[in-house]
Write a protein that holds these residues in place. Structure first.
Motif, PDB file in Angstrom:
ATOM      1  N   TYR A 150       2.001   6.434   6.280  1.00  0.00           N
ATOM      2  CA  TYR A 150       1.882   5.223   7.090  1.00  0.00           C
ATOM      3  C   TYR A 150       0.540   5.194   7.809  1.00  0.00           C
ATOM      4  CZ  TYR A 150       2.817   1.815  10.779  1.00  0.00           C
ATOM      5  OH  TYR A 150       2.737   0.732  11.640  1.00  0.00           O
ATOM      6  N   MET A 151       0.172   6.294   8.421  1.00  0.00           N
ATOM      7  CA  MET A 151      -1.100   6.347   9.151  1.00  0.00           C
ATOM      8  C   MET A 151      -2.280   6.209   8.198  1.00  0.00           C
ATOM      9  SD  MET A 151      -0.237   6.448  12.241  1.00  0.00           S
ATOM     10  CE  MET A 151      -1.908   6.637  12.882  1.00  0.00           C
ATOM     11  N   GLY A 152      -2.161   6.845   7.037  1.00  0.00           N
ATOM     12  CA  GLY A 152      -3.237   6.736   6.054  1.00  0.00           C
ATOM     13  C   GLY A 152      -3.405   5.310   5.573  1.00  0.00           C
ATOM     14  N   ALA A 153      -2.284   4.610   5.354  1.00  0.00           N
ATOM     15  CA  ALA A 153      -2.336   3.217   4.902  1.00  0.00           C
ATOM     16  C   ALA A 153      -2.981   2.329   5.954  1.00  0.00           C
ATOM     17  CB  ALA A 153      -0.926   2.726   4.576  1.00  0.00           C
ATOM     18  N   MET A 154      -2.608   2.517   7.201  1.00  0.00           N
ATOM     19  CA  MET A 154      -3.191   1.715   8.277  1.00  0.00           C
ATOM     20  C   MET A 154      -4.684   2.002   8.420  1.00  0.00           C
ATOM     21  SD  MET A 154      -0.845  -0.282   9.424  1.00  0.00           S
ATOM     22  CE  MET A 154      -1.333  -0.835  11.066  1.00  0.00           C
ATOM     23  N   ASP A 155      -5.072   3.246   8.253  1.00  0.00           N
ATOM     24  CA  ASP A 155      -6.494   3.603   8.330  1.00  0.00           C
ATOM     25  C   ASP A 155      -7.293   2.896   7.241  1.00  0.00           C
ATOM     26  OD1 ASP A 155      -6.089   5.241  10.512  1.00  0.00           O
ATOM     27  OD2 ASP A 155      -6.096   7.111   9.361  1.00  0.00           O
ATOM     28  N   GLU A 156      -6.758   2.896   6.013  1.00  0.00           N
ATOM     29  CA  GLU A 156      -7.467   2.251   4.908  1.00  0.00           C
ATOM     30  C   GLU A 156      -7.537   0.739   5.103  1.00  0.00           C
ATOM     31  OE1 GLU A 156      -9.234   3.619   2.667  1.00  0.00           O
ATOM     32  OE2 GLU A 156      -8.602   5.688   2.980  1.00  0.00           O
ATOM     33  N   LEU A 157      -6.449   0.134   5.536  1.00  0.00           N
ATOM     34  CA  LEU A 157      -6.447  -1.307   5.780  1.00  0.00           C
ATOM     35  C   LEU A 157      -7.469  -1.680   6.858  1.00  0.00           C
ATOM     36  CD1 LEU A 157      -2.611  -2.006   5.636  1.00  0.00           C
ATOM     37  CD2 LEU A 157      -4.315  -2.873   4.032  1.00  0.00           C
ATOM     38  N   GLU A 158      -7.556  -0.858   7.891  1.00  0.00           N
ATOM     39  CA  GLU A 158      -8.546  -1.119   8.944  1.00  0.00           C
ATOM     40  C   GLU A 158      -9.965  -0.967   8.400  1.00  0.00           C
ATOM     41  OE1 GLU A 158      -9.515   0.202  13.543  1.00  0.00           O
ATOM     42  OE2 GLU A 158      -8.391   1.580  12.261  1.00  0.00           O
ATOM     43  N   LYS A 159     -10.183   0.065   7.579  1.00  0.00           N
ATOM     44  CA  LYS A 159     -11.516   0.338   7.050  1.00  0.00           C
ATOM     45  C   LYS A 159     -12.037  -0.837   6.234  1.00  0.00           C
ATOM     46  CE  LYS A 159     -11.946   4.442   5.438  1.00  0.00           C
ATOM     47  NZ  LYS A 159     -11.806   5.613   4.540  1.00  0.00           N
TER      48      LYS A 159
ATOM     49  N   VAL B 273       0.830  -1.198   0.000  1.00  0.00           N
ATOM     50  CA  VAL B 273       0.000   0.000   0.000  1.00  0.00           C
ATOM     51  C   VAL B 273       0.870   1.255   0.000  1.00  0.00           C
ATOM     52  CG1 VAL B 273      -1.666   1.347   1.337  1.00  0.00           C
ATOM     53  CG2 VAL B 273      -1.973  -1.116   1.097  1.00  0.00           C
ATOM     54  N   LEU B 274       1.928   1.243   0.801  1.00  0.00           N
ATOM     55  CA  LEU B 274       2.779   2.421   0.933  1.00  0.00           C
ATOM     56  C   LEU B 274       3.594   2.711  -0.326  1.00  0.00           C
ATOM     57  CD1 LEU B 274       4.030   1.863   4.581  1.00  0.00           C
ATOM     58  CD2 LEU B 274       2.619   3.764   3.784  1.00  0.00           C
ATOM     59  N   ILE B 275       4.122   1.671  -0.948  1.00  0.00           N
ATOM     60  CA  ILE B 275       4.977   1.878  -2.112  1.00  0.00           C
ATOM     61  C   ILE B 275       4.186   2.417  -3.285  1.00  0.00           C
ATOM     62  CG2 ILE B 275       6.386   0.707  -3.859  1.00  0.00           C
ATOM     63  CD1 ILE B 275       7.380  -1.140  -1.656  1.00  0.00           C
ATOM     64  N   GLY B 276       2.968   1.934  -3.454  1.00  0.00           N
ATOM     65  CA  GLY B 276       2.122   2.440  -4.531  1.00  0.00           C
ATOM     66  C   GLY B 276       2.288   1.676  -5.824  1.00  0.00           C
ATOM     67  N   GLN B 277       1.457   2.032  -6.787  1.00  0.00           N
ATOM     68  CA  GLN B 277       1.406   1.379  -8.092  1.00  0.00           C
ATOM     69  C   GLN B 277       2.148   2.216  -9.114  1.00  0.00           C
ATOM     70  OE1 GLN B 277      -2.424   1.480 -10.020  1.00  0.00           O
ATOM     71  NE2 GLN B 277      -2.172  -0.569 -10.872  1.00  0.00           N
ATOM     72  N   ALA B 278       2.777   1.533 -10.070  1.00  0.00           N
ATOM     73  CA  ALA B 278       3.433   2.261 -11.162  1.00  0.00           C
ATOM     74  C   ALA B 278       2.424   3.194 -11.814  1.00  0.00           C
ATOM     75  CB  ALA B 278       3.980   1.270 -12.194  1.00  0.00           C
ATOM     76  N   GLY B 279       2.830   4.439 -12.017  1.00  0.00           N
ATOM     77  CA  GLY B 279       1.919   5.425 -12.601  1.00  0.00           C
ATOM     78  C   GLY B 279       1.284   6.313 -11.554  1.00  0.00           C
TER      79      GLY B 279
ATOM     80  N   GLY C  95      11.327   2.737  -1.881  1.00  0.00           N
ATOM     81  CA  GLY C  95      10.308   2.502  -0.858  1.00  0.00           C
ATOM     82  C   GLY C  95      10.150   3.649   0.119  1.00  0.00           C
ATOM     83  N   MET C  96      10.373   4.876  -0.325  1.00  0.00           N
ATOM     84  CA  MET C  96      10.267   6.037   0.560  1.00  0.00           C
ATOM     85  C   MET C  96       8.819   6.234   1.013  1.00  0.00           C
ATOM     86  SD  MET C  96      12.593   8.607  -1.738  1.00  0.00           S
ATOM     87  CE  MET C  96      11.889  10.046  -0.936  1.00  0.00           C
ATOM     88  N   VAL C  97       8.629   6.475   2.306  1.00  0.00           N
ATOM     89  CA  VAL C  97       7.289   6.756   2.831  1.00  0.00           C
ATOM     90  C   VAL C  97       7.382   7.872   3.864  1.00  0.00           C
ATOM     91  CG1 VAL C  97       6.465   4.405   2.469  1.00  0.00           C
ATOM     92  CG2 VAL C  97       7.462   5.015   4.674  1.00  0.00           C
ATOM     93  N   ARG C  98       6.270   8.587   4.038  1.00  0.00           N
ATOM     94  CA  ARG C  98       6.179   9.615   5.066  1.00  0.00           C
ATOM     95  C   ARG C  98       5.314   9.077   6.198  1.00  0.00           C
ATOM     96  NH1 ARG C  98       4.887  12.466   0.269  1.00  0.00           N
ATOM     97  NH2 ARG C  98       2.698  12.358   0.889  1.00  0.00           N
ATOM     98  N   SER C  99       5.424   9.659   7.369  1.00  0.00           N
ATOM     99  CA  SER C  99       4.660   9.175   8.519  1.00  0.00           C
ATOM    100  C   SER C  99       3.157   9.292   8.285  1.00  0.00           C
ATOM    101  CB  SER C  99       5.053   9.946   9.783  1.00  0.00           C
ATOM    102  OG  SER C  99       4.802  11.335   9.633  1.00  0.00           O
ATOM    103  N   ASP C 100       2.732  10.373   7.612  1.00  0.00           N
ATOM    104  CA  ASP C 100       1.302  10.506   7.361  1.00  0.00           C
ATOM    105  C   ASP C 100       0.821   9.475   6.342  1.00  0.00           C
ATOM    106  OD1 ASP C 100       2.780  11.801   5.416  1.00  0.00           O
ATOM    107  OD2 ASP C 100       1.274  13.352   5.052  1.00  0.00           O
TER     108      ASP C 100
ATOM    109  N   ALA D 146      -4.645   2.309  -4.023  1.00  0.00           N
ATOM    110  CA  ALA D 146      -5.132   3.367  -4.915  1.00  0.00           C
ATOM    111  C   ALA D 146      -5.611   4.569  -4.118  1.00  0.00           C
ATOM    112  CB  ALA D 146      -6.259   2.819  -5.784  1.00  0.00           C
ATOM    113  N   LEU D 147      -6.327   4.319  -3.033  1.00  0.00           N
ATOM    114  CA  LEU D 147      -6.886   5.417  -2.246  1.00  0.00           C
ATOM    115  C   LEU D 147      -5.811   6.199  -1.506  1.00  0.00           C
ATOM    116  CD1 LEU D 147     -10.037   3.601  -0.815  1.00  0.00           C
ATOM    117  CD2 LEU D 147      -9.906   5.161  -2.760  1.00  0.00           C
ATOM    118  N   VAL D 148      -4.848   5.494  -0.940  1.00  0.00           N
ATOM    119  CA  VAL D 148      -3.774   6.161  -0.197  1.00  0.00           C
ATOM    120  C   VAL D 148      -2.990   7.101  -1.100  1.00  0.00           C
ATOM    121  CG1 VAL D 148      -1.527   5.752   0.908  1.00  0.00           C
ATOM    122  CG2 VAL D 148      -3.551   4.479   1.657  1.00  0.00           C
ATOM    123  N   HIS D 149      -2.849   6.736  -2.365  1.00  0.00           N
ATOM    124  CA  HIS D 149      -2.054   7.551  -3.281  1.00  0.00           C
ATOM    125  C   HIS D 149      -2.899   8.502  -4.122  1.00  0.00           C
ATOM    126  CE1 HIS D 149       1.729   5.705  -2.179  1.00  0.00           C
ATOM    127  NE2 HIS D 149       1.076   4.569  -2.129  1.00  0.00           N
TER     128      HIS D 149
END
Length: 246
Positions: A126-135, A103-109, A119-124, A162-165
């Motif tokens: 990370y939180m957004g990804a966890m929120d979506e996975l929980e949802k 989820v964090l790395i994202g899709q090509a494009g 694999g660069m990610v920001r803290s926000d 898709a939503l996180v990005h």
């Protein structure tokens, strides 16, 4: 409002030019879930890839809210590609990385090549990804490698990605093929909820009975032409015959 005008797409095989899409003209907007139906080889997958800016057009015009995405051939600038997500039959996840990492790395494009490579990610993020996975009921799967997920779980991870990005438009190529009926309905209900509650756009190639059940609008394609464009409902026999589905 997204408008497509006179989309043409062809392929050249051993010197022979084959027309895949022939003058597709249509428009759609936020909140719509559109099902594409038609026989095998009618151009459904190619249309989805063109709309998601994953494949070049031969020619045509594509505008979002009056702004040109492409004019003539081309896949569109990166800022528009990042707003589109393309879900394949078998989601292109990195199987040796966790659901969360995918989820964090994202899709090509959707994200830059450098970010995907390192694999660069920001803290926000990370939180957004966890929120979506929980949802979407995947929080307990976050640390599982993608290769250990079920087909339905992989599709939901792809949706979360898709939503996180920031994707506002999801093109899905037979996203429930091979899934059991209960899991298929779960995935399609997830997509339908995105349209209804978050004003996303979903366009999906689906079996006709699922398009009739879940979609707000149905496109019928045959021989690369858009022959049917109606409100989501049970199609008449004449409508099915017009796109060679009976």
């Amino acid at each position: 409002m997204i408008k497509v005008n006179n989309l043409h797409k062809s392929l050249t095989d051993e010197g022979n030019k084959r027309h895949i899409l022939k003058g597709i003209t249509t428009q759609f907007e936020a909140g719509e879930m559109i099902g594409i139906v038609g026989p095998s080889g009618s151009g459904k997958s190619t249309l989805l890839r063109c709309l998601a800016l994953r494949e070049k057009w031969d020619n045509g015009e594509y505008t979002w809210d009056g702004n040109s995405v492409i004019k003539g051939g081309g896949r569109g600038p990166q800022k528009y590609r990042s707003k589109c997500a393309y879900l394949e039959q078998n989601p292109s996840l990195i199987i040796d990385k966790t659901a969360l990492k995918n989820v964090l790395i994202g899709q090509a494009g959707q994200v830059s090549r450098l970010r995907r490579l390192v694999g660069m990610v920001r803290s926000d993020d990370y939180m957004g990804a966890m929120d979506e996975l929980e949802k979407y009921g995947l929080l307990d799967k976050a640390k599982l490698k993608a290769g250990n997920l079920s087909g339905g779980e992989k599709q939901r991870v792809a949706i979360c990605r898709a939503l996180v990005h920031g994707a506002g438009f999801i093109a899905a190529d037979e996203p429930v093929i091979g899934l059991d009926p209960k899991t298929a309905e779960h995935v399609l209900n997830t997509l339908k909820t995105l349209c209804k509650e978050q004003d996303k756009i979903v366009i999906a190639a689906l079996p006709i009975e699922l398009a009739e059940k879940f979609c707000t609008r149905i496109w019928g394609i045959i021989d690369g032409e858009l022959r049917l464009d109606v409100k989501g409902r049970r199609l008449t026999m004449d409508e099915k015959r017009s796109i060679d589905l009976v």
